[in-house]
Write a protein that holds these residues in place. Structure first.
Motif, PDB file in Angstrom:
ATOM      1  N   LEU A  56       1.436  -7.111  13.527  1.00 25.15           N
ATOM      2  CA  LEU A  56       0.994  -8.144  12.584  1.00 25.15           C
ATOM      3  C   LEU A  56       1.925  -9.347  12.529  1.00 25.15           C
ATOM      4  O   LEU A  56       1.493 -10.467  12.256  1.00 25.15           O
ATOM      5  CB  LEU A  56       0.873  -7.536  11.195  1.00 25.15           C
ATOM      6  CG  LEU A  56      -0.559  -7.344  10.680  1.00 25.15           C
ATOM      7  CD1 LEU A  56      -0.538  -6.733   9.308  1.00 25.15           C
ATOM      8  CD2 LEU A  56      -1.332  -8.652  10.665  1.00 25.15           C
ATOM      9  N   ARG A  57       3.227  -9.119  12.796  1.00 23.92           N
ATOM     10  CA  ARG A  57       4.164 -10.252  12.746  1.00 23.92           C
ATOM     11  C   ARG A  57       3.786 -11.342  13.753  1.00 23.92           C
ATOM     12  O   ARG A  57       4.074 -12.513  13.545  1.00 23.92           O
ATOM     13  CB  ARG A  57       5.598  -9.756  12.996  1.00 23.92           C
ATOM     14  CG  ARG A  57       6.178  -9.005  11.802  1.00 23.92           C
ATOM     15  CD  ARG A  57       6.671  -9.982  10.740  1.00 23.92           C
ATOM     16  NE  ARG A  57       6.796  -9.322   9.440  1.00 23.92           N
ATOM     17  CZ  ARG A  57       7.389  -9.859   8.373  1.00 23.92           C
ATOM     18  NH1 ARG A  57       7.897 -11.067   8.419  1.00 23.92           N
ATOM     19  NH2 ARG A  57       7.455  -9.201   7.248  1.00 23.92           N
ATOM     20  N   ASP A  58       3.104 -10.935  14.843  1.00 28.14           N
ATOM     21  CA  ASP A  58       2.651 -11.925  15.826  1.00 28.14           C
ATOM     22  C   ASP A  58       1.587 -12.852  15.230  1.00 28.14           C
ATOM     23  O   ASP A  58       1.266 -13.885  15.814  1.00 28.14           O
ATOM     24  CB  ASP A  58       2.049 -11.235  17.063  1.00 28.14           C
ATOM     25  CG  ASP A  58       3.066 -10.377  17.787  1.00 28.14           C
ATOM     26  OD1 ASP A  58       4.276 -10.591  17.556  1.00 28.14           O
ATOM     27  OD2 ASP A  58       2.654  -9.491  18.563  1.00 28.14           O
ATOM     28  N   PHE A 111      -1.998   1.610   4.453  1.00 27.97           N
ATOM     29  CA  PHE A 111      -2.157   0.190   4.793  1.00 27.97           C
ATOM     30  C   PHE A 111      -1.928  -0.710   3.582  1.00 27.97           C
ATOM     31  O   PHE A 111      -1.727  -1.917   3.734  1.00 27.97           O
ATOM     32  CB  PHE A 111      -3.546  -0.065   5.380  1.00 27.97           C
ATOM     33  CG  PHE A 111      -3.650  -1.357   6.148  1.00 27.97           C
ATOM     34  CD1 PHE A 111      -3.326  -1.414   7.496  1.00 27.97           C
ATOM     35  CD2 PHE A 111      -4.064  -2.529   5.518  1.00 27.97           C
ATOM     36  CE1 PHE A 111      -3.411  -2.612   8.205  1.00 27.97           C
ATOM     37  CE2 PHE A 111      -4.154  -3.729   6.217  1.00 27.97           C
ATOM     38  CZ  PHE A 111      -3.826  -3.769   7.569  1.00 27.97           C
ATOM     39  N   LEU A 112      -1.925  -0.138   2.377  1.00 25.88           N
ATOM     40  CA  LEU A 112      -1.765  -0.985   1.182  1.00 25.88           C
ATOM     41  C   LEU A 112      -0.433  -1.741   1.212  1.00 25.88           C
ATOM     42  O   LEU A 112      -0.336  -2.853   0.688  1.00 25.88           O
ATOM     43  CB  LEU A 112      -1.883  -0.147  -0.095  1.00 25.88           C
ATOM     44  CG  LEU A 112      -3.251   0.521  -0.322  1.00 25.88           C
ATOM     45  CD1 LEU A 112      -3.278   1.244  -1.661  1.00 25.88           C
ATOM     46  CD2 LEU A 112      -4.401  -0.496  -0.243  1.00 25.88           C
ATOM     47  N   ARG A 169       0.075  -5.686   0.567  1.00 24.95           N
ATOM     48  CA  ARG A 169       1.092  -6.187  -0.367  1.00 24.95           C
ATOM     49  C   ARG A 169       1.954  -7.252   0.294  1.00 24.95           C
ATOM     50  O   ARG A 169       2.208  -8.314  -0.268  1.00 24.95           O
ATOM     51  CB  ARG A 169       1.997  -5.011  -0.778  1.00 24.95           C
ATOM     52  CG  ARG A 169       1.999  -4.765  -2.221  1.00 24.95           C
ATOM     53  CD  ARG A 169       3.007  -3.732  -2.670  1.00 24.95           C
ATOM     54  NE  ARG A 169       2.348  -2.966  -3.685  1.00 24.95           N
ATOM     55  CZ  ARG A 169       1.881  -1.730  -3.529  1.00 24.95           C
ATOM     56  NH1 ARG A 169       2.074  -1.093  -2.392  1.00 24.95           N
ATOM     57  NH2 ARG A 169       1.263  -1.148  -4.499  1.00 24.95           N
ATOM     58  N   ASP A 170       2.377  -6.942   1.503  1.00 25.27           N
ATOM     59  CA  ASP A 170       3.229  -7.859   2.261  1.00 25.27           C
ATOM     60  C   ASP A 170       2.481  -9.169   2.547  1.00 25.27           C
ATOM     61  O   ASP A 170       3.017 -10.262   2.316  1.00 25.27           O
ATOM     62  CB  ASP A 170       3.646  -7.160   3.568  1.00 25.27           C
ATOM     63  CG  ASP A 170       4.410  -8.087   4.494  1.00 25.27           C
ATOM     64  OD1 ASP A 170       5.490  -8.555   4.084  1.00 25.27           O
ATOM     65  OD2 ASP A 170       3.920  -8.354   5.605  1.00 25.27           O
ATOM     66  N   LEU A 215      -5.950 -11.278  -3.603  1.00 28.09           N
ATOM     67  CA  LEU A 215      -6.677 -10.171  -2.974  1.00 28.09           C
ATOM     68  C   LEU A 215      -8.053 -10.020  -3.614  1.00 28.09           C
ATOM     69  O   LEU A 215      -8.200 -10.151  -4.832  1.00 28.09           O
ATOM     70  CB  LEU A 215      -5.926  -8.845  -3.168  1.00 28.09           C
ATOM     71  CG  LEU A 215      -4.658  -8.594  -2.361  1.00 28.09           C
ATOM     72  CD1 LEU A 215      -4.116  -7.198  -2.700  1.00 28.09           C
ATOM     73  CD2 LEU A 215      -4.902  -8.721  -0.860  1.00 28.09           C
ATOM     74  N   CYS A 216      -9.040  -9.740  -2.788  1.00 32.62           N
ATOM     75  CA  CYS A 216     -10.352  -9.330  -3.274  1.00 32.62           C
ATOM     76  C   CYS A 216     -10.780  -8.163  -2.399  1.00 32.62           C
ATOM     77  O   CYS A 216     -10.027  -7.740  -1.515  1.00 32.62           O
ATOM     78  CB  CYS A 216     -11.345 -10.497  -3.229  1.00 32.62           C
ATOM     79  SG  CYS A 216     -11.538 -11.258  -1.604  1.00 32.62           S
ATOM     80  N   ALA A 217     -11.959  -7.619  -2.639  1.00 35.07           N
ATOM     81  CA  ALA A 217     -12.354  -6.426  -1.875  1.00 35.07           C
ATOM     82  C   ALA A 217     -13.863  -6.344  -1.769  1.00 35.07           C
ATOM     83  O   ALA A 217     -14.584  -6.878  -2.615  1.00 35.07           O
ATOM     84  CB  ALA A 217     -11.826  -5.165  -2.554  1.00 35.07           C
TER      85      ALA A 217
END
Ligand code: DOR
Ligand code: ZN
Length: 334
Positions: free
Chosen positions: A112-114, A146-147, A151-152, A182-184
């Motif tokens: 993900l950092r990419d 994955f939460l 958060r990050d 955040l939404c869902a």
């Protein structure tokens, strides 16, 4: 009793391509529009591919009043590419898949950092990020693990609208309280079933999806939030058709086909809970507010007259089995 819905939206829909698209598009068009997933083979990664796919979707709809909100499969892109996407008619946002996490996601993000630079640009440009939020851990723990990633991301990109797609756990519902960006989305099946319905008795391939249905307390947390009118939870069916032989086979494909019964079944659930007044927000109002959508006017009237769910849908040489095949639903579309 009747429930009248204005411009219902399905914020997460798989229509597929080719003959399967021809079968599923008309069956998914009770809604005024839907966010169309890009996990084709190969995935929809460029504006050109997206426009061509949108044209095939329109052709398959055969004139039905239905707006496809198109997504691109997330890859690390530069500013020029993001501007091109944003300027393409019909573009809604990016769908991020961790590499290999589900159907046709092999080309997803490995690290993900990419993606940081792209996410930063998306934040500045106001482009939404839709995420399949599962780790590669134990299947029941994947969403919860994955939460930390949500958060990050929500912390480091506070102006990025991040949709946690098809949440299935009480912990994910709670996370919404921590971050306003955040939404869902929540599917139909995750409001109804638990893992017991999938694998507690004889294995039910047509209820197998990813994320897998969880515990009763998770299902109840989703139901409680949705029936209580949670302002940042939207309906996203994740209706994910697979040919019958890919479901009823050794190596069952993940996905539950719910599009043609979604609105009657939602009406049944909301009415039974005395929460019919909350359905409009769940299937349209919240999404319109969160994303600034103005869908075309389309009124859908639901009535408490039963409908029979077909045992199968067949056309163009394709056979798809819906959830609740052959069963009755207490509500129907008028
Ligand atoms: O069950 C699922 N089916 N989950 C996904 O994330 C993908 C979908 C599909 O495309 O079949
Ligand atoms: Zn999906």
């Amino acid at each position: 009793m009747e429930i009248t819905l204005e411009s219902p939206l399905d914020m997460h829909l798989h229509l597929r391509d080719g003959d399967m698209l021809k079968l599923t598009a008309p069956l998914s068009a009770d809604f005024a529009g839907a966010v169309i997933m890009p996990n084709l083979v190969p995935p929809v990664t460029t504006p050109q591919m997206m426009v061509a796919y949108a044209e095939r979707v329109q052709a398959a709809l055969g004139g039905a009043a239905f707006t496809p909100y198109m997504t691109l499969f997330f890859t690390a892109l530069d500013e020029a590419a993001l501007l091109a996407a944003k300027g393409t008619p019909g573009f809604f946002g990016f769908k991020l898949y961790p590499a290999g996490i589900t159907t046709n996601s092999e080309g997803g993000v490995a690290n993900l950092r990419d993606a940081d630079r792209t996410l930063h640009l998306m934040e500045e440009m106001g482009i939404p990020l839709l995420v399949h939020g599962e780790s590669h851990g134990f299947v029941m723990d994947r969403e919860q693990e994955f939460l930390a990633v949500y958060r990050d991301l929500a912390t480091r990109f506070p102006k990025l609208t991040i949709s946690m797609e098809h949440i299935t756990t009480a912990a994910a519902v709670r996370l919404l309280d921590e971050f306003p960006n955040l939404c869902a989305t929540v599917t139909l099946q995750h409001l109804i079933i638990t893992l017991d319905d999938v694998a507690g008795g004889m294995l039910q391939p047509h209820l197998f999806c990813k994320p897998i249905a969880k515990r009763p307390e998770d299902r109840d947390a989703l139901l409680g939030a949705v029936l209580g009118g949670h302002p940042r939870i939207m309906f996203g069916s994740d209706s994910a058709p697979h040919p019958r032989h890919r479901k009823e086979s050794c190596g069952c494909a993940a996905g539950v086909f719910t599009a043609p019964l979604a609105l009657p079944k939602l009406a049944e659930i909301f009415a039974a809970a005395g929460a019919a007044d909350k359905l409009q927000g769940f299937v349209s109002g919240n999404a319109c507010r969160i994303y600034g959508l103005h869908p075309a006017a389309k009124t859908v009237v639901l009535q408490d007259t039963p409908m029979a769910v077909p045992a199968a849908y067949r056309s163009y040489g394709q056979t798809v089995i819906p959830m609740d095949a052959g069963k009755q639903i207490a509500w129907s579309i008028k």
